[in-house]
Design a protein around this motif. Structure first.
Motif, mmCIF file in Angstrom:
data_model
loop_
_atom_site.group_PDB
_atom_site.id
_atom_site.type_symbol
_atom_site.label_atom_id
_atom_site.label_comp_id
_atom_site.label_asym_id
_atom_site.label_seq_id
_atom_site.Cartn_x
_atom_site.Cartn_y
_atom_site.Cartn_z
ATOM 1 N N GLU A 145 41.813 47.175 34.850
ATOM 2 C CA GLU A 145 41.051 46.307 33.713
ATOM 3 C C GLU A 145 41.000 44.693 34.385
ATOM 4 O O GLU A 145 41.224 43.763 33.771
ATOM 5 N N PHE B 122 31.780 49.115 33.110
ATOM 6 C CA PHE B 122 32.525 49.698 33.984
ATOM 7 C C PHE B 122 31.816 49.451 35.332
ATOM 8 O O PHE B 122 30.597 49.770 35.508
ATOM 9 N N TRP C 23 30.154 38.581 32.639
ATOM 10 C CA TRP C 23 31.221 39.023 33.002
ATOM 11 C C TRP C 23 31.706 38.347 34.247
ATOM 12 O O TRP C 23 30.901 37.690 34.797
ATOM 13 N N TRP D 225 36.101 54.456 26.806
ATOM 14 C CA TRP D 225 37.214 53.780 27.337
ATOM 15 C C TRP D 225 38.262 54.511 27.794
ATOM 16 O O TRP D 225 39.047 54.358 28.634
ATOM 17 N N THR E 297 34.849 43.301 21.962
ATOM 18 C CA THR E 297 34.487 44.032 20.517
ATOM 19 C C THR E 297 34.155 42.922 19.484
ATOM 20 O O THR E 297 34.819 41.901 19.377
ATOM 21 N N VAL F 170 32.444 48.326 20.065
ATOM 22 C CA VAL F 170 33.126 47.904 21.398
ATOM 23 C C VAL F 170 31.953 48.051 22.418
ATOM 24 O O VAL F 170 31.487 48.980 22.672
ATOM 25 N N ASP G 103 35.693 38.014 21.089
ATOM 26 C CA ASP G 103 36.458 39.271 21.089
ATOM 27 C C ASP G 103 37.123 39.392 19.568
ATOM 28 O O ASP G 103 38.193 38.581 19.305
ATOM 29 N N THR H 186 38.461 55.591 33.533
ATOM 30 C CA THR H 186 39.809 54.737 33.590
ATOM 31 C C THR H 186 39.875 54.121 34.999
ATOM 32 O O THR H 186 39.171 54.525 35.864
ATOM 33 N N GLN I 119 31.871 48.195 26.570
ATOM 34 C CA GLN I 119 32.705 48.591 27.467
ATOM 35 C C GLN I 119 31.874 48.438 28.679
ATOM 36 O O GLN I 119 30.552 49.082 28.871
ATOM 37 N N ARG J 147 36.327 44.778 28.490
ATOM 38 C CA ARG J 147 35.541 45.340 26.953
ATOM 39 C C ARG J 147 35.542 44.050 26.275
ATOM 40 O O ARG J 147 36.526 43.200 26.329
ATOM 41 N N ARG K 167 36.956 47.479 35.022
ATOM 42 C CA ARG K 167 36.289 47.461 33.673
ATOM 43 C C ARG K 167 36.669 46.340 32.622
ATOM 44 O O ARG K 167 37.887 45.823 32.962
#
Length: 190
Positions: free
Chosen positions: A29, A147, A64, A20, A185, A143, A40, A26, A145, A183, A181
């Motif tokens: 988000e 992208f 997503w 991340w 957790t 996590v 999460d 980068t 993640q 994420r 991106r």
């Protein structure tokens, strides 16, 4: 094992070494990554944990939000950011076709990956490797993640085929901009 966990209790990976935070990854988000099997920051189910602690190593269902236009490929990285090492442990790396709207449970299985999923090498092996923290070490954060990449990852990384490259080498080889991106957790403790 509980004694070892207690002895290492204050030793944790440097979270800023997670995918991340890598400069090449980068970006905005703008993706919402979710699972109907945990929220999460919530505890992950035992079935998603490693077989060495009684789990099934079954990757969770992931979904997503819509991808930005121009997404050429998705990169999914799952890391344990609390492992008692200098860097997070990479539990799974996958390249995903942007036509996929999500992943069904088990889609990250090394023997039979889901449609549109290409599994890369991780710290532990190929495919999904669920939580298996040291007993007594405290809660570990896992996590996921995701992208959205404008350019697909090259087929070779430092002269090695991409699927044989070490995870950190693969992550440093991302060349295209990250369009969005997100994420999620999950937490597990023994």
């Amino acid at each position: 094992m509980t004694l070892l966990g207690r002895l290492l209790k204050n030793r944790r990976a440097d979270e800023t070494q997670a995918a991340w935070y890598l400069p090449r990854l980068t970006g905005p988000e703008g993706l919402t990554l979710t699972s109907d099997q945990f929220g999460d920051g919530d505890a992950m189910l035992l079935e998603h944990c490693g077989k060495n602690i009684g789990g099934r190593d079954l990757s969770p269902r992931l979904s997503w939000s819509p991808l930005p236009s121009g997404t050429a490929q998705l990169l999914l990285v799952m890391e344990d950011i609390d492992v008692p090492m200098t860097k997070p442990a990479v539990h799974c790396v996958a390249l995903i076709d942007p036509a996929c709207a999500g992943l069904e449970p088990g889609a990250l299985d090394a023997r039979q990956p889901g449609r549109g999923v290409r599994l890369m090498r991780s710290t532990i092996g190929r495919g999904y490797h669920g939580p298996g923290p040291i007993k007594g070490h405290g809660p570990h954060r896992y996590v996921f993640q995701l992208f959205a990449l404008a350019t697909p990852v090259d087929d070779s990384v430092h002269t090695k085929p991409v699927d044989r490259a070490r995870p950190r080498a693969l992550l440093s080889a991302v060349t295209g901009p990250v369009l969005a991106r997100g994420r999620l957790t999950g937490v597990y403790e023994r």
